[in-house]
Design a protein around this motif. Structure first.
Motif, PDB file in Angstrom:
ATOM      1  N   ARG A  48      24.115  21.310  -1.802  1.00 38.78           N
ATOM      2  CA  ARG A  48      22.874  20.747  -2.339  1.00 38.78           C
ATOM      3  C   ARG A  48      21.900  20.280  -1.279  1.00 38.78           C
ATOM      4  O   ARG A  48      20.945  19.564  -1.588  1.00 38.78           O
TER       5      ARG A  48
ATOM      6  N   PRO B 259      29.624  16.885 -11.536  1.00 39.92           N
ATOM      7  CA  PRO B 259      29.047  18.147 -11.050  1.00 39.92           C
ATOM      8  C   PRO B 259      30.018  18.922 -10.157  1.00 39.92           C
ATOM      9  O   PRO B 259      29.943  20.143 -10.067  1.00 39.92           O
ATOM     10  N   GLY B 260      30.943  18.200  -9.514  1.00 36.29           N
ATOM     11  CA  GLY B 260      31.910  18.845  -8.635  1.00 36.29           C
ATOM     12  C   GLY B 260      32.899  19.734  -9.369  1.00 36.29           C
ATOM     13  O   GLY B 260      33.566  20.574  -8.753  1.00 36.29           O
TER      14      GLY B 260
ATOM     15  N   ARG C 242      31.257  12.009   2.568  1.00 36.52           N
ATOM     16  CA  ARG C 242      30.794  11.706   1.206  1.00 36.52           C
ATOM     17  C   ARG C 242      30.405  10.233   1.063  1.00 36.52           C
ATOM     18  O   ARG C 242      29.435   9.901   0.397  1.00 36.52           O
ATOM     19  N   ARG C 243      31.201   9.358   1.688  1.00 35.37           N
ATOM     20  CA  ARG C 243      30.891   7.937   1.592  1.00 35.37           C
ATOM     21  C   ARG C 243      29.546   7.621   2.261  1.00 35.37           C
ATOM     22  O   ARG C 243      28.768   6.807   1.787  1.00 35.37           O
TER      23      ARG C 243
ATOM     24  N   VAL D  70      25.761  14.591  -5.212  1.00 30.76           N
ATOM     25  CA  VAL D  70      26.505  14.375  -6.459  1.00 30.76           C
ATOM     26  C   VAL D  70      27.969  14.046  -6.175  1.00 30.76           C
ATOM     27  O   VAL D  70      28.816  14.168  -7.055  1.00 30.76           O
ATOM     28  N   GLN D  71      28.264  13.651  -4.938  1.00 29.30           N
ATOM     29  CA  GLN D  71      29.596  13.148  -4.571  1.00 29.30           C
ATOM     30  C   GLN D  71      30.717  14.157  -4.832  1.00 29.30           C
ATOM     31  O   GLN D  71      31.847  13.769  -5.139  1.00 29.30           O
ATOM     32  N   CYS D  72      30.418  15.444  -4.687  1.00 30.73           N
ATOM     33  CA  CYS D  72      31.452  16.449  -4.953  1.00 30.73           C
ATOM     34  C   CYS D  72      32.536  16.415  -3.888  1.00 30.73           C
ATOM     35  O   CYS D  72      33.679  16.772  -4.147  1.00 30.73           O
ATOM     36  N   GLY D  73      32.157  16.014  -2.666  1.00 32.53           N
ATOM     37  CA  GLY D  73      33.168  15.829  -1.630  1.00 32.53           C
ATOM     38  C   GLY D  73      33.435  17.043  -0.764  1.00 32.53           C
ATOM     39  O   GLY D  73      34.324  17.012   0.090  1.00 32.53           O
TER      40      GLY D  73
ATOM     41  N   LEU E  57      38.071  15.415  -5.715  1.00 36.98           N
ATOM     42  CA  LEU E  57      36.849  15.167  -6.490  1.00 36.98           C
ATOM     43  C   LEU E  57      36.614  13.684  -6.784  1.00 36.98           C
ATOM     44  O   LEU E  57      35.667  13.334  -7.473  1.00 36.98           O
ATOM     45  N   PHE E  58      37.488  12.832  -6.249  1.00 37.41           N
ATOM     46  CA  PHE E  58      37.370  11.401  -6.539  1.00 37.41           C
ATOM     47  C   PHE E  58      36.688  10.675  -5.374  1.00 37.41           C
ATOM     48  O   PHE E  58      37.269  10.541  -4.304  1.00 37.41           O
ATOM     49  N   PRO E  59      35.462  10.199  -5.579  1.00 33.81           N
ATOM     50  CA  PRO E  59      34.736   9.575  -4.477  1.00 33.81           C
ATOM     51  C   PRO E  59      35.328   8.221  -4.052  1.00 33.81           C
ATOM     52  O   PRO E  59      35.173   7.833  -2.905  1.00 33.81           O
TER      53      PRO E  59
ATOM     54  N   SER F  90      33.572  13.262  -9.585  1.00 34.89           N
ATOM     55  CA  SER F  90      32.286  13.950  -9.544  1.00 34.89           C
ATOM     56  C   SER F  90      32.231  15.000 -10.647  1.00 34.89           C
ATOM     57  O   SER F  90      32.797  16.076 -10.511  1.00 34.89           O
TER      58      SER F  90
ATOM     59  N   VAL G  38      29.266   7.765 -13.050  1.00 40.58           N
ATOM     60  CA  VAL G  38      28.504   7.238 -11.917  1.00 40.58           C
ATOM     61  C   VAL G  38      27.593   6.079 -12.329  1.00 40.58           C
ATOM     62  O   VAL G  38      27.397   5.131 -11.549  1.00 40.58           O
TER      63      VAL G  38
ATOM     64  N   TRP H  28      26.897   8.450  -0.023  1.00 40.45           N
ATOM     65  CA  TRP H  28      26.784   7.459  -1.109  1.00 40.45           C
ATOM     66  C   TRP H  28      25.962   6.258  -0.642  1.00 40.45           C
ATOM     67  O   TRP H  28      25.069   5.789  -1.330  1.00 40.45           O
TER      68      TRP H  28
ATOM     69  N   TYR I 125      36.807   7.759 -12.517  1.00 43.35           N
ATOM     70  CA  TYR I 125      35.549   8.125 -11.871  1.00 43.35           C
ATOM     71  C   TYR I 125      35.745   9.330 -10.955  1.00 43.35           C
ATOM     72  O   TYR I 125      36.507   9.253  -9.999  1.00 43.35           O
TER      73      TYR I 125
END
Lengths: 88, 438
Positions: free
Chosen positions: A72, B43-44, A46-47, A30-33, B58-60, B41, B11, A50, B39
């Protein structure tokens, strides 16, 4: 490595030194990082999660931080057993 | 040159942009969004509340990532869609023309309507701005009351506990998330919450938020009780943001109805993500998911179709990996049924499929922290819940999504005192051996 070892943080860390690369399962991410945030050398894990590409990066220490901290279960170690290939 | 207009910076919108650009290097792409944070996350935000993550992480995507996609980013909200003219009107009375339009504006929290809901200290967690607001308030909050259900309510409970706020969690019924978890699972979560110091009150219905000088200082329950608190946090469900589509005359049920190409009843307008109610050719039903994975996939498929690559959206069994009271829990496919009084409709991190259980038999094991429950159909596994040890989470996800024929182990799974984890692990080794596992 037994199947059940694959997803356990402690064993993930333990296996790290002998393992190869961190591989993501994008569908879970979910890209939380948290992975990128905790990487000690600043790889943007994270990338990779993705794009779905394994962390093939010579700087990766395979320390296991990202695998252990992902909330996750996105990341796992995939062994790149060079010696086994060489032996064949 | 085709003009693509994407409404929404979540997303689904971003995945659509990537898909369109992947097919057409020259198309004009405009991304229009009303979330001031763009944009990030969603869920984050749970990990931001607990203090595990900082806001800026939190920014992808960074600016160069958007630059590479060669889009025009317009901050603002659409106020009207004019399908005949193929125009979207903005707040500022300016207009954007499109050839293909994607509506990916997501869903928003269902608002609390009890008296006192407008008081300072009544909070929800919908956007980054809400999370920021909550964190600011926690500095002067000693006790919070939380109402609602599903994953988001627990994110609030756990976030507030992490910020050293005392929490009272009100449940309308006699257990937590009763239409997805079974009783045993609810009790595991509740026990852990109590161990963390959360006070749980069952059969509690909030009827009023009490305040003094515009700020929350308590809540009143239906049974007459009054509880003192400085904050009321709620998560009672979400509503897809369908108003624009409705006014434009698009077909709307609970969400915007789209076919398997994510296309609305106007062939130039598509919808994806939490706002879309997508047709599933396998079941013949139109389903709302409020999950990151399906939103991304719907965005991608919508983008391909907008760019002229006809692609069907193949819904896979929804799954979510989440932490419930600190316990990692994976929910796959269909695991429960009915309704939950703590929620109105759907919640974030939820899928309608989770609750569409036909007659299936449950096999279960583990009664402490680690728990595994399988919903065993005639020939396939229909769903699974994995709590605690996640060893079998990925195998079960693949087994359920891959429609593995489990006839050979069905009896073993349903035998009294079956060691179902071992049965599944053995089956997985054999089944995965004959598959290419992603």
């Amino acid at each position: 490595m037994a199947l059940r070892d694959l997803f356990r943080p402690e064993s993930a860390r333990h296996k790290a030194s002998s393992a190869g690369q961190v591989t993501p399962d994008s569908a879970r991410c979910v890209q939380c990082g948290i992975c990128s945030f905790n990487c000690p050398i600043g790889i943007d894990v994270r990338r990779h999660a993705w794009t779905g590409e394994a962390v093939v990066n010579s700087r990766c220490l395979t320390c296991g931080e990202c695998v252990a901290r992902c909330p996750r279960g996105v990341l796992r170690f995939e062994r790149t057993d060079l010696f086994a290939e060489a032996a064949q | 040159m085709t003009r693509h207009l994407i409404l929404g910076t979540g997303v689904a919108g971003v995945a659509a942009v990537e898909a369109i650009r992947g097919v057409d290097a020259n198309a004009e792409i405009v991304l229009l969004g009303d979330d001031p944070f763009g944009y990030y996350s969603r869920p984050g935000l749970a990990y931001y509340l607990t203090g595990e993550m900082m806001e800026k992480n939190l920014f992808p995507f960074a600016t160069p990532d958007f630059q590479k996609l060669n889009i025009r980013y317009v901050k603002g909200g659409a106020t009207k869609i004019l399908p005949n003219e193929k125009i979207v009107e903005l707040d500022s009375k300016s207009r954007l023309a499109y050839d293909r339009l994607l509506i990916a504006v997501g869903a928003q929290a269902v608002r609390l309507t009890v008296p006192g809901a407008e008081l300072e200290g009544v909070v929800k967690i919908d956007h980054m701005s809400d999370a920021r607001h909550i964190l600011q308030l926690t500095k002067k909050t000693r006790r919070a009351v939380v109402v609602g259900g599903g994953i988001t309510a627990l994110e609030l409970v756990e976030g507030l506990i992490s910020q050293r706020v005392n929490v009272t969690y009100l449940l309308r019924g006699d257990r937590y998330w009763s239409n997805v978890l079974d009783e045993q699972e609810s009790r595991i979560v509740e026990k852990r919450l109590k161990e963390e110091g959360v006070e749980l009150i069952y059969h509690a219905e909030l009827i009023e938020v009490l305040g003094k000088r515009g700020r929350v200082n308590g809540v009143k329950l239906l049974d007459g009780r009054t509880l003192r608190c400085d904050m009321l946090a709620y998560a009672i469900g979400i509503q897809p943001r369908v108003e624009l589509a409705k006014e434009a005359g698009l077909a709307v049920d609970k969400g915007i109805l789209v076919n398997e190409h994510l296309q609305t009843n106007d062939p130039n307008i598509f919808a994806a993500g939490d706002v879309a109610q997508a047709y599933d050719p396998l079941t013949g039903r139109s389903i709302i998911d409020s999950l990151w994975g399906p939103a991304r996939e719907q965005g991608r498929v919508a983008g391909l179709n907008m760019a002229g690559r006809k692609t069907a959206y193949l819904k896979s069994p929804p799954f979510n990996v989440t932490r419930l009271a600190g316990l990692t829990t994976t929910i796959i496919g269909t695991v429960g049924r009915g309704r939950d009084d703590d929620l109105v409709g759907i919640a974030r991190g939820d899928s309608e499929t989770f609750r569409s259980l036909p007659d299936a038999i449950a096999a279960q094991s583990g009664f402490d922290v680690n728990r595994l429950r399988l919903l065993v159909g005639e020939k396939y596994l229909l769903g699974a819940i994995v709590m605690g040890d996640q060893t079998l989470s990925l195998p079960l996800q693949k087994i359920i999504a891959g429609h593995a024929d489990i006839s050979s182990i069905r009896e073993k799974l349903l035998a009294r005192d079956a060691k179902i984890a071992d049965v599944v692990a053995d089956f997985w080794r054999e089944w995965a051996g004959g598959q290419v596992v992603a």
